[in-house]
Motif scaffolding. Structure first.
Motif, PDB file in Angstrom:
ATOM      1  N   ILE A 176      38.523  32.766  44.789  1.00  0.00           N
ATOM      2  CA  ILE A 176      37.986  33.149  46.086  1.00  0.00           C
ATOM      3  C   ILE A 176      37.138  34.404  45.933  1.00  0.00           C
ATOM      4  O   ILE A 176      36.044  34.503  46.484  1.00  0.00           O
ATOM      5  CB  ILE A 176      39.132  33.380  47.091  1.00  0.00           C
ATOM      6  CG1 ILE A 176      39.875  32.057  47.356  1.00  0.00           C
ATOM      7  CG2 ILE A 176      38.606  33.966  48.398  1.00  0.00           C
ATOM      8  CD1 ILE A 176      41.156  32.223  48.151  1.00  0.00           C
ATOM      9  N   LEU A 177      37.643  35.360  45.148  1.00  0.00           N
ATOM     10  CA  LEU A 177      36.930  36.601  44.878  1.00  0.00           C
ATOM     11  C   LEU A 177      36.694  36.741  43.377  1.00  0.00           C
ATOM     12  O   LEU A 177      37.612  36.542  42.576  1.00  0.00           O
ATOM     13  CB  LEU A 177      37.734  37.814  45.361  1.00  0.00           C
ATOM     14  CG  LEU A 177      37.923  38.002  46.861  1.00  0.00           C
ATOM     15  CD1 LEU A 177      38.778  39.238  47.131  1.00  0.00           C
ATOM     16  CD2 LEU A 177      36.579  38.128  47.577  1.00  0.00           C
ATOM     17  N   LEU A 178      35.475  37.113  43.009  1.00  0.00           N
ATOM     18  CA  LEU A 178      35.132  37.406  41.620  1.00  0.00           C
ATOM     19  C   LEU A 178      34.804  38.887  41.520  1.00  0.00           C
ATOM     20  O   LEU A 178      33.897  39.379  42.195  1.00  0.00           O
ATOM     21  CB  LEU A 178      33.932  36.567  41.172  1.00  0.00           C
ATOM     22  CG  LEU A 178      33.378  36.865  39.771  1.00  0.00           C
ATOM     23  CD1 LEU A 178      34.414  36.510  38.704  1.00  0.00           C
ATOM     24  CD2 LEU A 178      32.079  36.103  39.531  1.00  0.00           C
ATOM     25  N   LEU A 179      35.540  39.599  40.672  1.00  0.00           N
ATOM     26  CA  LEU A 179      35.362  41.034  40.491  1.00  0.00           C
ATOM     27  C   LEU A 179      34.683  41.283  39.151  1.00  0.00           C
ATOM     28  O   LEU A 179      35.141  40.787  38.114  1.00  0.00           O
ATOM     29  CB  LEU A 179      36.708  41.755  40.526  1.00  0.00           C
ATOM     30  CG  LEU A 179      37.675  41.365  41.646  1.00  0.00           C
ATOM     31  CD1 LEU A 179      38.967  42.171  41.540  1.00  0.00           C
ATOM     32  CD2 LEU A 179      37.027  41.550  43.011  1.00  0.00           C
ATOM     33  N   LEU A 180      33.622  42.076  39.158  1.00  0.00           N
ATOM     34  CA  LEU A 180      32.840  42.332  37.951  1.00  0.00           C
ATOM     35  C   LEU A 180      32.684  43.834  37.761  1.00  0.00           C
ATOM     36  O   LEU A 180      32.186  44.522  38.648  1.00  0.00           O
ATOM     37  CB  LEU A 180      31.455  41.681  38.054  1.00  0.00           C
ATOM     38  CG  LEU A 180      31.414  40.178  38.335  1.00  0.00           C
ATOM     39  CD1 LEU A 180      29.977  39.729  38.609  1.00  0.00           C
ATOM     40  CD2 LEU A 180      31.998  39.404  37.161  1.00  0.00           C
ATOM     41  N   ASP A 181      33.100  44.340  36.600  1.00  0.00           N
ATOM     42  CA  ASP A 181      33.001  45.772  36.312  1.00  0.00           C
ATOM     43  C   ASP A 181      31.832  46.001  35.364  1.00  0.00           C
ATOM     44  O   ASP A 181      31.897  45.673  34.180  1.00  0.00           O
ATOM     45  CB  ASP A 181      34.308  46.262  35.671  1.00  0.00           C
ATOM     46  CG  ASP A 181      34.406  47.781  35.668  1.00  0.00           C
ATOM     47  OD1 ASP A 181      33.428  48.440  36.084  1.00  0.00           O
ATOM     48  OD2 ASP A 181      35.457  48.303  35.255  1.00  0.00           O
ATOM     49  N   ASN A 182      30.733  46.528  35.887  1.00  0.00           N
ATOM     50  CA  ASN A 182      29.505  46.770  35.116  1.00  0.00           C
ATOM     51  C   ASN A 182      29.097  45.542  34.297  1.00  0.00           C
ATOM     52  O   ASN A 182      29.002  45.607  33.065  1.00  0.00           O
ATOM     53  CB  ASN A 182      29.685  47.984  34.190  1.00  0.00           C
ATOM     54  CG  ASN A 182      29.667  49.292  34.948  1.00  0.00           C
ATOM     55  OD1 ASN A 182      28.771  49.554  35.740  1.00  0.00           O
ATOM     56  ND2 ASN A 182      30.685  50.113  34.739  1.00  0.00           N
ATOM     57  N   PRO A 183      28.853  44.427  34.947  1.00  0.00           N
ATOM     58  CA  PRO A 183      28.613  43.175  34.227  1.00  0.00           C
ATOM     59  C   PRO A 183      27.323  43.138  33.437  1.00  0.00           C
ATOM     60  O   PRO A 183      27.180  42.320  32.524  1.00  0.00           O
ATOM     61  CB  PRO A 183      28.587  42.130  35.350  1.00  0.00           C
ATOM     62  CG  PRO A 183      28.154  42.890  36.563  1.00  0.00           C
ATOM     63  CD  PRO A 183      28.790  44.245  36.409  1.00  0.00           C
ATOM     64  N   LEU A 184      26.366  44.006  33.761  1.00  0.00           N
ATOM     65  CA  LEU A 184      25.089  43.972  33.060  1.00  0.00           C
ATOM     66  C   LEU A 184      25.087  44.793  31.775  1.00  0.00           C
ATOM     67  O   LEU A 184      24.156  44.691  30.976  1.00  0.00           O
ATOM     68  CB  LEU A 184      23.972  44.470  33.987  1.00  0.00           C
ATOM     69  CG  LEU A 184      23.609  43.484  35.108  1.00  0.00           C
ATOM     70  CD1 LEU A 184      22.970  44.211  36.265  1.00  0.00           C
ATOM     71  CD2 LEU A 184      22.702  42.399  34.590  1.00  0.00           C
TER      72      LEU A 184
END
Length: 494
Positions: A176-184
């Protein structure tokens, strides 16, 4: 009606007896995708960890009824964390022996790397949950360009390839939720350009996104922005209301150049004619050719940028210089005026190099303090395994002060933020005044002020010593001004 997906109301979050958030309120609604911005240490990663259920909430109220409606349960039976996927800055891969005990050089040793699962087996072994099947194995493999990597051991992947694998694993849960920590961070120019389209596709599949990122790298699908500072959400607004100029970190820095020169002059850099000389170098693993016909000469005092797409062989090339890759013995390589394989040990090489890589911070023992990690740079070990030397510890402390992490010297390395971990490793690379500095994406996770600070330190070190430099970055504006020459690796030809 814009239904609430998850809401924190006046919550207190603690970790290791430290208050991370107090009276924090934050709400995520349907059709909202959030970017979290702020200086390093502001709480962006901690907020993602709280949403993911990795940090405990001791006070306040959490509204997670939306997850219950999707899971067919209600009240306290709701396990809302199952509806969340989190791609952090640190992987938690397990080897085939079912431990996480990887070591840094393992990826370059063919026998030991076989203890790591392949990309295909890692993805196939995930315990998948989710409410839809949009993100299937075939879809994530094709969309994230993993087809050619399926047979590779995960430990052999480049930093950018690992990022893609972790995102694929997160999407397979169809959360439901996708969490991304500095994905780039760690992605080359082409991958960063495609990331905007990927985020749009993820959003269109029904997944809502919350990501910590730079204010300069906010994908088009992001609808709302939260500005964090000091463990508080200072501003929460729509994208249209967001004024980017107001929230960019101050990049102006001043460093104590006198102190820096004194540290540099404490131990003059050794003299060599050739720091590196490679002739027709080739590296292969089975049928896969990683590097082919590479010729590179670095003379003392030269400062180089090493560039190339994810998977082009940059890390493998650096491993030949840093003494980590046993295939160096089968190639014509001269390091510090001495041919590889002529009787030198790996420690003879490492004592002449200060090294930082994006993955290095994961390989230090959990019980090490920050100053122990920095002092270990004198011995080229991943941690301090001998009594601390008072004089060397003081030098380590002075470098930490110059780089801005001296206040954390007694903190456990694993408990400080990822940005502070990387700054500690940069201090560790500097402490012994080596003739060669190898910085592999050293600014990952640093905010604009920290990046500018570090660049200035590098500029002053190089202008006041004979140190040679190899600097890897996918961002041209991260390169220090002292860079004079560039080696470009082409994935099709390397």
């Amino acid at each position: 009606m814009n239904t609430t997906i998850l809401a924190f109301n006046n919550i207190t979050v603690r970790s290791l007896n430290q208050v991370i958030f107090k009276d924090l309120s934050f709400e995520i609604r349907e059709n909202e995708n959030w970017a979290l911005i702020g200086e390093s240490g502001s709480g962006k990663s901690a907020l993602l960890e709280t949403i993911a259920g990795r940090l405990g909430v001791s006070k306040g109220h959490i509204d997670h009824t939306y997850f219950g409606s999707r899971q067919g349960v209600a009240g306290e039976l709701v396990n809302w964390h199952k509806g969340v996927s989190f791609v952090s800055s640190r992987h938690s891969f397990r080897n085939l022996s079912n431990t996480t005990e990887f070591y840094y050089q393992q990826r370059y040793n063919s026998f030991d790397s076989d203890d790591a699962p392949t990309v295909a087996s890692y993805l196939a072994g995930l315990n998948l949950v989710g409410h839809s099947a949009y993100w299937t194995m075939d879809r994530v493999v094709e969309r994230l360009n993993l087809r050619d990597l399926l047979a590779e051991q995960i430990i052999k992947l480049s930093n950018g390839e690992t990022k893609r694998l972790l995102l694929a694993a997160a999407l397979l849960k169809n959360p439901i939720l996708l969490l991304l920590d500095n994905p780039l961070a760690g992605l080359d120019v082409g991958r960063r350009a495609d990331f905007n389209n990927l985020i749009a596709e993820i959003n269109q599949s029904g997944i809502r996104i919350i990501m910590a990122t730079s204010p300069l790298e906010i994908p088009d699908a992001i609808t709302h922005i939260a500005v964090l500072s000091g463990g508080k959400v200072r501003t929460a607004c729509t994208r249209a209301e967001f004024a980017i100029d107001k929230y960019q970190a101050d990049s102006h820095v001043e460093i104590d150049e006198g102190e820096l020169r004194e540290l540099i002059e404490r131990k003059p850099v050794e003299s060599f004619e050739f720091i590196v000389r490679m002739n027709n170098v080739q590296i292969r693993y089975g049928d896969a050719v990683i590097l082919d016909d590479v010729n590179w000469t670095i003379r003392q005092g030269e400062r180089w940028a090493l560039v190339g797409a994810n998977g082009s062989g940059k890390s493998t090339l650096l491993s030949l210089i840093n003494g980590d890759n046993p295939q160096a013995y089968a190639n014509d390589i001269l390091l510090f005026d001495r041919k590889r394989g002529s009787g030198e040990s790996i420690w003879d090489i490492k004592k002449k190099i200060g090294f930082v890589s994006p993955e290095l911070f994961q390989y230090f023992p959990s019980a090490m303090t920050c100053i122990q990690v920095v002092e270990s740079g004198f011995y080229d070990t991943l941690g301090l395994f001998r009594p601390s030397n008072h004089k060397l510890a003081e030098i380590a402390r002075r470098w930490m002060r110059l780089i801005g992490v001296d206040v954390d010297e007694s903190q456990l390395f694993r408990h400080v933020s990822a940005s502070k971990q990387r700054l500690c490793l940069l201090a560790r690379a500097m402490v012994k005044n080596p003739p060669l500095l190898i910085f592999d994406e050293p600014c990952q996770g640093l905010d604009a002020h920290q990046q500018a600070h570090f660049k200035q330190v590098v500029n002053v070190v190089c202008k006041n010593s004979k140190a040679s430099l190899i600097y890897v970055s996918h961002y041209h504006d991260e390169l220090p001004e002292v860079i004079e020459q560039t080696l470009t690796l082409d994935k099709q030809n390397s």
